[in-house]
Scaffold this motif. Structure first.
Motif, mmCIF file in Angstrom:
data_model
loop_
_atom_site.group_PDB
_atom_site.id
_atom_site.type_symbol
_atom_site.label_atom_id
_atom_site.label_comp_id
_atom_site.label_asym_id
_atom_site.label_seq_id
_atom_site.Cartn_x
_atom_site.Cartn_y
_atom_site.Cartn_z
ATOM 1 N N SER A 124 0.870 -4.695 3.575
ATOM 2 C CA SER A 124 -0.321 -4.538 4.063
ATOM 3 C C SER A 124 -1.135 -5.719 3.640
ATOM 4 O O SER A 124 -0.863 -6.535 2.988
ATOM 5 N N SER A 153 -5.211 -3.740 6.590
ATOM 6 C CA SER A 153 -4.455 -3.616 7.840
ATOM 7 C C SER A 153 -2.791 -3.710 7.425
ATOM 8 O O SER A 153 -2.358 -4.194 6.584
ATOM 9 N N ASP A 154 -2.073 -2.712 8.097
ATOM 10 C CA ASP A 154 -0.652 -2.527 7.531
ATOM 11 C C ASP A 154 0.310 -3.165 8.878
ATOM 12 O O ASP A 154 -0.086 -3.510 9.970
ATOM 13 N N TYR A 157 3.811 0.345 2.557
ATOM 14 C CA TYR A 157 3.250 -0.288 3.794
ATOM 15 C C TYR A 157 3.188 -1.760 3.249
ATOM 16 O O TYR A 157 2.434 -1.908 2.020
ATOM 17 N N ARG A 215 0.772 -1.068 -0.264
ATOM 18 C CA ARG A 215 -0.068 -0.073 0.028
ATOM 19 C C ARG A 215 0.757 1.253 -0.120
ATOM 20 O O ARG A 215 1.756 1.278 0.714
#
Length: 533
Positions: free
Chosen positions: A338, A352-353, A336, A323
């Motif tokens: 993710s 969610s990272d 990120y 991401r």
């Protein structure tokens, strides 16, 4: 045994170093994929006898004994970690022309650093050393404290804690539900050290009886808990999700190339679209491994549309992806590692990272200084990855949630927060393809299984090259795909956790066990001093 113990105690110089190194290396055979837990009895028996002979230089006093014990533990740890972690060097050979120079740092440097913790363990134990059961407790206390420190110092790397060697199968994993890996490690060191008493006799009956009782309790509790498992899981029968795990087996060198991204993406889609196996039930959720999508999805609407074409109505794709985030004018974007949840209309409905990044793999600590020295990370993203400030749960359409763990986040038990109670399963996406056909993927899988037991939740694990699996809350393999086997796996996952001890209780039990070993060691040391003075 007495004669052998005496010879080991009297070793000096290079032979002493070699025996300490080999004792640690032998212990690594207790780890996956071997699981020969009995080798740790040999390792710690030898270590106790070596510690018995750890006197330091004549006239050197307490510091000399402390230093001698430290180096003894360091060589023991160096052998253990070299034998258990040599496979890390395989990741550097994926791009050997650029990173092969760092091979000694991975194969020898990291073990040398981790061995410091075991050196501290034996040095601390030496302060409470006596001639009976107390010295086993001192060693257990030292290793328990050292492994606890290893879990968070310098971002932490608790891989292959000694306790994992005592849990080669679900029957012997259930103690983790009460004590966690930290508590199991403390008691495991005590039990594995007990045969040393046969060679020195002092405290033999008491020590062997206690160690036997602990080992039998460990196995007996596992048998009892597994006996009740099916009835405990029956409550989840009406709340199960049909899950498909995709294991694409994409060669890591190929993943790093930019020219093959569309083909890789289509391979994932083709596997996802295969007809269901078993009873023919269509999967509700399809799971892809870490960084499976070779595009920045928010910059590639065609990829989202292609996912929507493959997903049937109501299906959801859960996938690892990179991401990107705009960092502001004049600044490079942040990236990120993710996990996305994508619905059948091609919409990203949850994300969610990754919180705990891999040093030198996903980011460079002290980056400005080290980059000037020519040390860079092994990730193709400019500037590496950015760590998320906190973990977000993955919420699926309908309200269910997964607790996301990206790659080696699954080895950190204390980083799983209390919000795990609001989820129906642990989700671990990873890419162990970096490590090839080595013990690494098997070790990683075992540690993820222990997290399922500790948290009383099933585990859904998708790995690029394996091992992908669905594991129940008791660590039992429901269904899996072996290493380097390309394909899909359809299974069902319960959405309700089983009764278990919460995180605070496990921490309290760990400290209670550690304190008990400290008291035994301290009392034995006082008695030893009284007898010898």
């Amino acid at each position: 045994m007495e004669r052998l113990a005496g010879r080991i105690m009297l070793l000096w110089g290079l032979p002493r170093v070699v025996v300490a190194f080999l004792a640690g290396a032998i212990g690594a055979l207790a780890l996956p994929p071997f699981g020969f837990f009995a080798t740790l009895f040999v390792s710690f028996t030898l270590l106790v006898w070596l510690m018995d002979g750890s006197t330091g230089s004549p006239g050197g006093g307490l510091f000399a004994r402390f230093r001698s014990a430290f180096w003894l533990g360091w060589f023991f740890g160096f052998g253990y970690f070299v034998a258990g972690l040599w496979w890390l060097g395989n990741a550097l050979l994926v791009e050997a022309d650029e990173f092969a120079w760092a091979l000694p740092l991975a194969v020898l440097g990291l073990p040398a650093y981790l061995a410091i913790f075991y050196g501290l363990a034996t040095a601390l134990a030496r302060l409470f050393w006596s001639d009976g059961v107390g010295r086993l407790a001192a060693l257990a206390f030292g290793f328990g404290l050292a492994e606890w420190l290893r879990s968070f110092v310098a971002t932490g790397f608790p891989w292959n804690a000694i306790g994992y060697g005592a849990m080669p199968m679900p029957l012997m994993m259930q103690s983790a539900a009460v004590l966690g890996i930290s508590g199991v490690t403390v008691l495991a060191v005590f039990v594995f050290s007990a045969p040393a008493l046969v060679g020195t006799k002092k405290g033999m009956r008491t020590g062997l009886a206690l160690a036997t009782a602990l080992f039998c309790t460990h196995v007996g509790f596992g048998a009892w808990r597994l006996h009740l498992a099916d009835s405990a899981l029956a409550a989840t029968a009406e709340n199960r999700m049909a899950v498909r795990i995709v294991q694409p087996v994409i060669d890591q060198a190929r993943k790093l190339e930019n020219s093959d991204r569309v083909e890789i993406f289509e391979e994932h889609l083709a596997l996802s679209a295969l007809p269901p196996d078993g009873d023919g039930k269509r999967p509700d959720i399809i799971v892809w491994p870490e960084t499976s999508i070779p595009f920045i999805l928010t910059q590639n609407p065609d990829a989202l549309a292609r996912i929507a074409e493959v997903l049937q109505d109501g299906q959801v794709l859960v996938t690892g992806a990179v991401r990107s985030e705009d960092a502001g004018a004049g600044l490079a974007p942040r990236f990120y590692n993710s996990i996305y949840v994508i619905d059948s209309e091609g919409q990203i409905v949850s994300a969610s990272d990754k919180v705990h990044l891999v040093p030198f793999g996903e980011y460079v600590p002290y980056e400005d200084l080290l980059r000037r020295l020519g040390i860079t990370d092994a990730i193709a993203m400019p500037g590496g990855f950015t760590a998320a400030p906190g973990r977000a749960l993955l919420t699926l359409p309908g309200g269910r949630a997964f607790y996301p763990l990206v790659c080696y986040e699954a080895i950190f038990p204390d980083e799983i927060g209390d919000d795990v109670e609001r989820t129906g399963a642990l989700l671990n996406v990873t890419n162990d393809g970096w490590f090839g056909a080595t013990p690494g993927p098997y070790q990683h899988f075992q540690q993820a299984r222990i997290r399922a037991i500790e948290n009383g939740l099933p585990l859904i694990r998708a790995a690029n090259t394996g091992i992908s699996a669905v594991v129940d809350p008791y660590g039992r393999l429901i269904k899996g795909i072996g290493y380097n086997q390309k394909g899909v796996m359809d299974s069902t996952v319960g959405g309700v956790s089983v009764p278990h001890w919460d995180r605070d209780a496990r921490k309290n039990y760990f400290w209670l066990v550690l304190a008990s070993m400290f008291l035994i060691a301290a009392i034995s040391r006082v008695g030893f001093n009284f007898r010898t003075n």
